[in-house]
Design a protein around this motif. Structure first.
Motif, PDB file in Angstrom:
ATOM      1  N   ASP A 365      -3.587  -0.808   9.891  1.00 14.20           N
ATOM      2  CA  ASP A 365      -2.614  -1.916   9.899  1.00 14.20           C
ATOM      3  C   ASP A 365      -3.031  -3.011   8.920  1.00 14.20           C
ATOM      4  O   ASP A 365      -2.185  -3.613   8.241  1.00 14.20           O
ATOM      5  CB  ASP A 365      -2.483  -2.491  11.305  1.00 14.20           C
ATOM      6  CG  ASP A 365      -1.865  -1.502  12.283  1.00 14.20           C
ATOM      7  OD1 ASP A 365      -1.026  -0.683  11.836  1.00 14.20           O
ATOM      8  OD2 ASP A 365      -2.232  -1.526  13.467  1.00 14.20           O
ATOM      9  N   GLU A 367      -4.604  -2.655   6.184  1.00 11.51           N
ATOM     10  CA  GLU A 367      -4.349  -2.193   4.815  1.00 11.51           C
ATOM     11  C   GLU A 367      -2.920  -2.474   4.366  1.00 11.51           C
ATOM     12  O   GLU A 367      -2.630  -2.418   3.166  1.00 11.51           O
ATOM     13  CB  GLU A 367      -4.607  -0.691   4.711  1.00 11.51           C
ATOM     14  CG  GLU A 367      -6.072  -0.312   4.709  1.00 11.51           C
ATOM     15  CD  GLU A 367      -6.253   1.184   4.555  1.00 11.51           C
ATOM     16  OE1 GLU A 367      -7.010   1.608   3.674  1.00 11.51           O
ATOM     17  OE2 GLU A 367      -5.611   1.935   5.322  1.00 11.51           O
ATOM     18  N   LYS A 368      -2.057  -2.781   5.320  1.00 15.22           N
ATOM     19  CA  LYS A 368      -0.651  -3.067   4.988  1.00 15.22           C
ATOM     20  C   LYS A 368      -0.421  -4.548   4.720  1.00 15.22           C
ATOM     21  O   LYS A 368       0.717  -4.969   4.498  1.00 15.22           O
ATOM     22  CB  LYS A 368       0.246  -2.594   6.132  1.00 15.22           C
ATOM     23  CG  LYS A 368       0.177  -1.093   6.377  1.00 15.22           C
ATOM     24  CD  LYS A 368       0.955  -0.700   7.628  1.00 15.22           C
ATOM     25  CE  LYS A 368       0.776   0.788   7.930  1.00 15.22           C
ATOM     26  NZ  LYS A 368       1.462   1.180   9.203  1.00 15.22           N
TER      27      LYS A 368
END
Length: 515
Positions: A365, A367-368
């Motif tokens: 998450d 990384e988003k």
């Protein structure tokens, strides 16, 4: 009188013979090295390549700058400015400064074999995976553990990173009530040291639980970094240090003692794992580690030798601690140094960290979050991995522009030069996360090689990515810690070459006030 004169002549004769022998030896030595220098400069297969004659003649050209201030990367930059994109920097190695050629040097195992010259043998890492010279042996050792470092494997053990991050956050919240200045770089070194040991040996040394974030552990790490330039060129130093009691080293130089202590700790951890396996048929899930994998693998017994595993432990524990902790310190400093960067990051983290402390954010998450990704990439770019990491093509000549590079020639390209290319990264010495967002110049990603590429890229890069995302995501969550800097950029910027970059000797480190 005649007898006395004969006695004196008889006594003088051996002395004269010794003088002739010594003189003959010295003359032979001078002639030998004169021939070596002449061959290197004028007749070697690398004689045609540009570069200073002194560098072609002797490796002490590079050694001088390494030992006197660890400044050879600056010298290398000037050499490329003077001689062009390809330079001979010692009797047997070439350096290339051309990002377009990077993928021709750092290739996958499927493209061709790649050997290595090791510059870390003196550190006590001579037969670790990262320093294994021969391609086939490197592949054998790497394949035994690479699945352990895969993204899937790291994600499966993400709870270990969560536990360590929660412990760090709990400790910082307690400190915040006292309005205390924290040596946050020491805290990061404890976190990454705990996790590196846990993944390597299956046992958490609990460095983070020590008072004041364990300054002794940081001294051990500093000791390693201090020794790098010396053992790089004088590898016999480590053999001598092994014979000196640590108690005596501590009186002489605490940092050198820290270097030796690190070796002792690694040896102890390896023996504990071997004992663990010898006395237990089944391992608990939290005991799974790299060395459990190696010792229970089909590798030859020679690969499971205690000495080799101790050197492997040193390489994995040191690399896993130093590089990630240093990058976390750099990123944290620059975020705190610019309120606009900190504010934007906190705003973008809202949706991902809003369930904290009941749940920690997941790596996938985080990384988003585009701005967190940008901050981490920019921190990695500024981390200044100075070494060239030369590669050898044992089977084929390499062709670079008009040059034919003979096979078996070490060829290196500096990550530092790739990351500081002003044409690719305008104002390269500034922390600008925005350069990674939106319509990005393809060269920005082409030049970005913090973990190197090819068959010998960084084995632990997935673990490093996960640690940075989770630690920074929690540290800078909205409504979290109130932090202010008690240091300046000169304490953080990496200016000396110890393979990785390190700050100036008088650096205060990352001092942050909580509260």
């Amino acid at each position: 009188m005649v007898i006395e004169s004969q006695s004196l002549l008889t006594m003088a004769q051996p002395t004269a013979d010794y003088k002739r022998i010594i003189s003959g030896f010295l003359v032979s030595l001078v002639l030998y090295w004169s021939c070596v220098v002449v061959y290197r400069v004028f007749f070697s297969g690398l004689a045609k390549f540009p570069g200073p004659r002194l560098a072609a003649a002797t490796s002490w050209y590079e050694a001088f700058f390494d030992l006197y201030g660890a400044k050879f990367p600056d010298v290398l930059e000037k050499l490329h400015d003077e001689y062009g994109p390809i330079v001979r920097i010692n009797p047997w190695e070439l350096s290339i400064r051309d990002p377009d050629f990077y993928n021709e040097v750092y290739v996958s195992a499927g493209k061709r074999r790649t050997n290595l010259i090791s510059s870390r043998g003196g550190l006590g890492m001579s037969d670790a995976i990262s320093t294994t010279c021969i391609h086939e042996l490197h592949q054998l050792r790497r394949k035994a553990v690479e699945n352990f470092f895969s993204r899937q494997s790291v994600s499966r053990m993400e709870s270990r990173i969560h536990d360590e991050t929660r412990s760090l956050d709990d400790k910082l919240r307690l400190i915040a009530t006292t309005d205390t200045v924290v040596q946050l770089d020491h805290a990061f070194t404890c976190v990454t040291g705990d996790l590196a040991a846990l993944f390597a040996c299956g046992e958490n040394p609990r460095l983070l639980e020590s008072p004041n974030f364990n300054p002794e552990w940081n001294e051990n790490i500093t000791g390693i970094l201090t020794m790098v330039p010396y053992v790089r060129h004088l590898p016999w130093i480590n053999s001598i240090l092994e014979m000196v009691p640590i108690s005596l080293l501590q009186k002489f130089n605490s940092r050198i003692a820290g270097f030796r202590m690190f070796h002792v700790l690694c040896n102890r951890r390896v023996e504990e794992v071997k004992f663990d396996i010898a006395n237990k048929r089944e391992l608990e899930s939290d005991k799974t580690s790299i060395f459990h994998h190696i010792l229970q693998s089909s590798l030859p017994d020679s690969e499971k030798d205690s000495g080799r595993l101790q050197r492997e432990a040193f390489a994995l524990w040191a690399a896993g601690t130093i590089t990630t902790a240093s990058t976390l310190s750099i990123i944290t400093y620059y975020i705190l140094a610019d309120p606009l960067i900190e504010k934007r990051l906190q705003e973008e983290l809202k949706g991902v960290t809003d369930r904290f402390p009941q749940e920690l954010p997941q790596w996938a998450d985080l990384e988003k979050v585009p701005y967190l990704v940008a901050c981490i990439k920019e921190g990695l770019r500024l981390s200044r991995f100075f070494r060239r990491s030369p590669r050898i093509s044992p089977d084929y000549d390499l062709h670079y522009k008009q040059w034919i590079i003979p096979k078996n020639t070490p060829v290196g390209m500096s990550v530092f030069q790739m990351h500081m290319d002003p044409e690719t990264y305008p104002e390269p010495y500034k922390f600008i996360p925005e350069r990674w967002i939106g319509d990005v110049d393809p060269r920005v990603n082409r030049n970005f090689v913090p973990f190197v590429k090819g068959s010998r890229n960084c084995l632990g890069m997935n673990l490093a990515w996960a640690e940075m995302f989770i630690v920074l995501g929690v540290l800078f969550r909205p409504g979290g810690h109130q932090m202010s800097l008690e240091c300046d950029e000169s304490d953080i910027v990496l200016v000396r070459d110890s393979d990785v970059g390190i700050p100036k000797p008088s650096s205060r480190g990352l001092k942050v006030r909580f509260g």
